[in-house]
Design a protein around this motif. Structure first.
Motif, PDB file in Angstrom:
ATOM      1  N   GLU A  31     -14.668 -14.259   5.430  1.00  0.00           N
ATOM      2  CA  GLU A  31     -14.895 -14.870   5.447  1.00  0.00           C
ATOM      3  C   GLU A  31     -17.053 -14.874   4.342  1.00  0.00           C
ATOM      4  OE1 GLU A  31     -13.040 -19.341   6.564  1.00  0.00           O
ATOM      5  OE2 GLU A  31     -11.282 -18.029   5.857  1.00  0.00           O
ATOM      6  N   PRO A  32     -17.319 -14.690   3.542  1.00  0.00           N
ATOM      7  CA  PRO A  32     -18.812 -14.593   3.511  1.00  0.00           C
ATOM      8  C   PRO A  32     -19.098 -15.886   2.924  1.00  0.00           C
ATOM      9  CG  PRO A  32     -17.482 -12.545   2.401  1.00  0.00           C
ATOM     10  CD  PRO A  32     -16.404 -13.341   2.956  1.00  0.00           C
ATOM     11  N   TYR A 155      -6.132 -14.305  -6.223  1.00  0.00           N
ATOM     12  CA  TYR A 155      -7.227 -12.641  -5.655  1.00  0.00           C
ATOM     13  C   TYR A 155      -7.177 -12.233  -4.935  1.00  0.00           C
ATOM     14  CZ  TYR A 155      -8.749 -14.702 -10.423  1.00  0.00           C
ATOM     15  OH  TYR A 155      -8.619 -15.061 -11.792  1.00  0.00           O
ATOM     16  N   LYS A 156      -7.881 -11.377  -4.903  1.00  0.00           N
ATOM     17  CA  LYS A 156      -8.002 -10.923  -3.092  1.00  0.00           C
ATOM     18  C   LYS A 156      -9.786 -11.341  -2.790  1.00  0.00           C
ATOM     19  CE  LYS A 156      -4.564  -6.717  -4.239  1.00  0.00           C
ATOM     20  NZ  LYS A 156      -3.070  -7.039  -3.179  1.00  0.00           N
ATOM     21  N   ASP A 157     -10.145 -12.103  -3.867  1.00  0.00           N
ATOM     22  CA  ASP A 157     -11.611 -11.934  -3.664  1.00  0.00           C
ATOM     23  C   ASP A 157     -12.177 -12.832  -3.717  1.00  0.00           C
ATOM     24  OD1 ASP A 157     -13.418 -10.610  -5.452  1.00  0.00           O
ATOM     25  OD2 ASP A 157     -11.625  -9.327  -5.354  1.00  0.00           O
ATOM     26  N   TYR A 158     -12.910 -13.903  -3.360  1.00  0.00           N
ATOM     27  CA  TYR A 158     -13.787 -15.090  -3.864  1.00  0.00           C
ATOM     28  C   TYR A 158     -14.283 -14.538  -4.761  1.00  0.00           C
ATOM     29  CZ  TYR A 158     -11.340 -18.375  -1.204  1.00  0.00           C
ATOM     30  OH  TYR A 158     -10.082 -19.125  -0.422  1.00  0.00           O
ATOM     31  N   ASP A 159     -15.402 -13.520  -5.121  1.00  0.00           N
ATOM     32  CA  ASP A 159     -15.694 -13.086  -5.769  1.00  0.00           C
ATOM     33  C   ASP A 159     -15.455 -12.808  -7.204  1.00  0.00           C
ATOM     34  OD1 ASP A 159     -18.919 -12.089  -5.420  1.00  0.00           O
ATOM     35  OD2 ASP A 159     -18.313 -11.633  -3.770  1.00  0.00           O
ATOM     36  N   SER A 176     -13.523 -24.542  -1.996  1.00  0.00           N
ATOM     37  CA  SER A 176     -14.334 -25.731  -1.646  1.00  0.00           C
ATOM     38  C   SER A 176     -15.450 -25.782  -2.124  1.00  0.00           C
ATOM     39  CB  SER A 176     -14.625 -25.225   0.151  1.00  0.00           C
ATOM     40  OG  SER A 176     -15.311 -23.740   0.441  1.00  0.00           O
ATOM     41  N   ASP A 177     -16.222 -26.515  -1.969  1.00  0.00           N
ATOM     42  CA  ASP A 177     -17.469 -27.007  -2.444  1.00  0.00           C
ATOM     43  C   ASP A 177     -18.174 -26.130  -2.606  1.00  0.00           C
ATOM     44  OD1 ASP A 177     -19.306 -28.665  -4.961  1.00  0.00           O
ATOM     45  OD2 ASP A 177     -20.063 -29.348  -3.490  1.00  0.00           O
ATOM     46  N   ALA A 178     -18.353 -26.213  -1.131  1.00  0.00           N
ATOM     47  CA  ALA A 178     -20.100 -25.169  -0.531  1.00  0.00           C
ATOM     48  C   ALA A 178     -19.017 -23.601  -0.461  1.00  0.00           C
ATOM     49  CB  ALA A 178     -19.401 -25.161   1.198  1.00  0.00           C
ATOM     50  N   GLY A 179     -18.252 -22.960  -0.574  1.00  0.00           N
ATOM     51  CA  GLY A 179     -17.645 -22.005  -1.030  1.00  0.00           C
ATOM     52  C   GLY A 179     -17.930 -21.519  -2.491  1.00  0.00           C
ATOM     53  N   LEU A 180     -17.881 -22.202  -3.294  1.00  0.00           N
ATOM     54  CA  LEU A 180     -17.978 -22.375  -4.430  1.00  0.00           C
ATOM     55  C   LEU A 180     -19.826 -21.789  -4.567  1.00  0.00           C
ATOM     56  CD1 LEU A 180     -17.197 -21.955  -7.833  1.00  0.00           C
ATOM     57  CD2 LEU A 180     -17.406 -24.429  -7.964  1.00  0.00           C
ATOM     58  N   ARG A 181     -20.253 -22.687  -4.295  1.00  0.00           N
ATOM     59  CA  ARG A 181     -22.126 -22.657  -4.760  1.00  0.00           C
ATOM     60  C   ARG A 181     -22.300 -21.437  -3.714  1.00  0.00           C
ATOM     61  NH1 ARG A 181     -21.882 -26.402  -8.247  1.00  0.00           N
ATOM     62  NH2 ARG A 181     -20.207 -27.995  -7.762  1.00  0.00           N
TER      63      ARG A 181
END
Length: 263
Positions: A31-32, A155-159, A176-181
């Protein structure tokens, strides 16, 4: 996928044959930027360093192995003495694991820039902001499927998911907002108009043990976690990574009672 699982199994067998604590597995899903592989293929990040510190305190000489979440959860449900992290503590999971130590807390919800035709008050209303992106086999993916929400893209990745959200191929993303930012900053994308359209819940992620773990192993992990939590090393790791993570984009972070809150 078969190649990944084959590598995962090979890594574990090799580690087990050369460790005095071979009956422990230590598993995570990446979880980068909190847990990821560097350019040398090594695991690194805030969570990796914290859990490594607890393992050292417990004298557990086992490598941390990374695999897809579905595989990690499956192993923890089927085997004893499995250390798993970061696992969101939810009511339906309460009796399925032994919860050792809270690590992070995050606000989860559906984000996007599309203004819904009416306020979203429940999951059924999410149809107004579809297609909805979600991480494959994540608890949010399973939640949407259980609620029969239509037009869900996994999706297999958030990128890739964030890229499609920014380009307009997705109307929203369950994240999550933090993840999106973080991912917007990483992609140098303008997400200033993105907002939470539906707030699902605030969840705390833990380091946990599989339910069938024997009492002796539970005590070892709990005692080590308690000692590490009170140590100077723990505070130094937290402060160091708080500075590093704050430099990786417009993340809003703070520490409270030893938990890294991502808001």
């Amino acid at each position: 996928m078969s190649a990944i699982l084959s590598l995962f199994s090979t890594q574990f067998v090799s580690a087990a044959e050369h460790s005095d604590t071979a009956d422990f597995w230590v598993l995570t899903a990446l979880e980068p930027p909190f847990s990821q592989r560097n350019e040398r293929g090594q695991l690194e990040g805030y969570l990796i360093e914290l859990v490594s510190g607890i393992l050292a305190e417990a004298n557990i000489d086992q490598p941390i192995l990374a695999a897809p979440w579905e595989r990690v959860i499956s192993e923890a449900q089927q085997k004893a003495n499995v250390v798993i992290f970061p696992l969101a503590r939810k009511p339906e999971r309460e009796d399925q694991f032994h919860w050792v130590l809270p690590l992070t807390a995050n606000v989860y919800g559906v984000l996007g820039k599309t203004s819904p035709s009416h306020p979203i008050s429940n999951i059924a209303d999410l149809i107004t902001v579809s297609p909805i992106g979600v991480f494959e086999n994540d608890f949010r993916h399973k939640l949407l499927l259980a609620e029969n929400v239509q037009n869900v893209a996994s999706y297999k990745d958030y990128d890739s998911a964030v890229s499609d959200l920014v380009s307009g191929q997705l109307s929203s993303l369950f994240f999550s907002d933090a993840g999106l930012r973080y991912f917007c900053f990483k992609q140098q994308a303008d997400c200033s108009d993105m907002k939470i359209l539906y707030q699902y819940d605030t969840l705390t992620s833990y380091i946990a043990l599989s339910k069938s773990t024997d009492i002796g192993h539970i005590k070892i992990m709990n005692d080590a976690a308690e000692r590490f939590f009170k140590s100077q090393n723990f505070m130094q790791i937290q402060q160091s990574w708080l500075e590093k993570l704050s430099a990786q984009g417009p993340l809003k972070l703070h520490i409270k009672n030893g938990v890294l809150n991502l808001w």
